[in-house]
Design an enzyme around this catalytic site. Structure first.
Site, PDB file in Angstrom:
ATOM      1  N   ASP A  15      23.813  79.695  20.300  1.00 47.42           N
ATOM      2  CA  ASP A  15      24.245  80.830  19.500  1.00 47.42           C
ATOM      3  C   ASP A  15      23.068  81.811  19.390  1.00 47.42           C
ATOM      4  O   ASP A  15      21.903  81.431  19.615  1.00 47.42           O
ATOM      5  CB  ASP A  15      24.666  80.324  18.120  1.00 47.42           C
ATOM      6  CG  ASP A  15      24.982  81.452  17.165  1.00 47.42           C
ATOM      7  OD1 ASP A  15      25.859  82.266  17.493  1.00 47.42           O
ATOM      8  OD2 ASP A  15      24.343  81.516  16.094  1.00 47.42           O
ATOM      9  N   ASP A  17      22.838  85.112  16.796  1.00 47.02           N
ATOM     10  CA  ASP A  17      22.558  85.527  15.418  1.00 47.02           C
ATOM     11  C   ASP A  17      22.367  84.309  14.525  1.00 47.02           C
ATOM     12  O   ASP A  17      23.269  83.484  14.375  1.00 47.02           O
ATOM     13  CB  ASP A  17      23.713  86.371  14.869  1.00 47.02           C
ATOM     14  CG  ASP A  17      23.837  87.712  15.570  1.00 47.02           C
ATOM     15  OD1 ASP A  17      22.808  88.383  15.718  1.00 47.02           O
ATOM     16  OD2 ASP A  17      24.949  88.072  15.980  1.00 47.02           O
TER      17      ASP A  17
END
Length: 334
Positions: A15, A17
């Site tokens: 991932d 953010d």
């Protein structure tokens, strides 16, 4: 003999953010963890629910933060949204875009036309994060959805982690349209499995590991895709939320940040720890011993999940201090 984590997996699905960066700042440990994976010959794919940027712009942003990244290593929910639309409506159909030009380009790339305003020939609406989305954009989409257009949301994350803290994400805008239309979208990004499975396929990976900071997207998406997950505490999820995680959102590993991929799988896995003793009470987990706070959290998880108890208390001053550090002692989060 303890097995290094990077010996167990052939690809990291990261991932962005809250895991690799907060806005314009790289998260401590992310670069060293990615470098270690590359040195070990483990593939890396950056898998983001943020649909606002094209893959080349995402890779460029990562390199600006000194994160080694190539365009082909990036998978976005905009790409997933465009692929889903291509399966839902005929070639050449008109799609109303609520989002950035990067999202519109992905939709055009699968052979569909795009517009920003409603007309009778709009067959679908696609919605992705954009800081410029305004009431007028939602009004056009509302009209289209109420008129029968299909609706695809690139993701439904309610917040977006930034260097300023949690700000409204695409899910908050999706919620506004849900309220206005009474409809619900088809979701293309996490926690749906397609974004992970496609990224793993592109990397020719047979045993990928998902690394992210959200239970309801990263961990749930890994579960849906049949993959293991490592939750990092560098983003939005708190220890209390981890202890209260429902089935389908329970990570195999816990870590402070991505740098932990250099550790052994056994050190990172949830489960009992010799330095911590935990007794199960009627409404709390009673802790004794001493050691690292994150090791205590790993030890608490299986018991919390099994017994539905997410409140802990220390039976010694040392244990009380660590429980308070984790923030799981004052409130029952069940």
């Amino acid at each position: 003999m303890a097995q290094p984590l990077l010996d167990r997996y052939d690809c990291l699905l990261l991932d962005l953010d809250g895991t690799v960066y907060h806005g314009s700042e790289a998260i401590k440990g992310a670069i060293s963890g990615i470098d270690a994976a590359h040195a070990k010959g483990v593939a890396v794919r950056f898998v983001t629910n943020n649909a606002s940027k094209a893959p080349d712009a995402v890779a460029s942003h990562l390199r600006h933060l000194d994160v080694p990244a190539r365009t082909e290593e990036v998978a976005t929910s905009a790409q997933a949204g465009a692929r889903l639309l291509g399966q839902m409506v005929p070639a050449g159909a008109m799609v109303l875009v609520v989002g950035t030009e990067a999202l519109a380009a992905e939709v055009n790339g699968v052979g569909l036309r795009t517009t920003r305003t409603y007309s009778d020939d709009v067959a679908a609406v696609v919605q992705g994060h954009s800081p410029d989305t305004a009431w007028a954009d939602l009004a056009e989409a509302c009209t289209a959805i109420r008129s029968g257009a299909r609706w695809v949301a690139c993701n439904v994350d309610p917040t977006l982690p930034t260097e300023r803290g949690q700000l409204p994400g695409n899910g908050s805008m999706v919620a506004a349209l849900r309220t206005a239309t009474g409809a619900s979208p088809d979701v293309a990004g996490k926690p749906e499995p397609g974004l992970f499975t496609e990224a793993a396929r592109a990397a020719d990976a047979r045993s990928p590991l998902v690394v992210g900071d959200r239970l309801d997207t990263d961990v749930a998406g890994a579960e849906a895709a049949g993959m293991d997950a490592m939750l990092v505490l560098s983003g939005v999820t708190t220890p209390a939320e981890i202890l209260a995680a429902p089935e389908g959102q329970r990570p195999r590993y816990l870590a402070d940040d991505v740098a932990a991929v250099t550790s052994t799988a056994e050190a990172l896995a949830v489960g009992a720890r010799p330095d911590w003793r935990i007794d199960v009470g009627d409404d709390e987990l009673r802790v004794a011993g001493s050691g690292e706070p994150l090791d205590l959290l790993r030890a608490l998880c299986p018991l919390a999940w099994r017994h539905g108890i997410s409140r802990a208390s220390g039976t010694t001053d040392t244990a009380k201090a660590v429980v308070n550090t984790l923030g799981v002692g004052d409130i029952d989060y069940r």
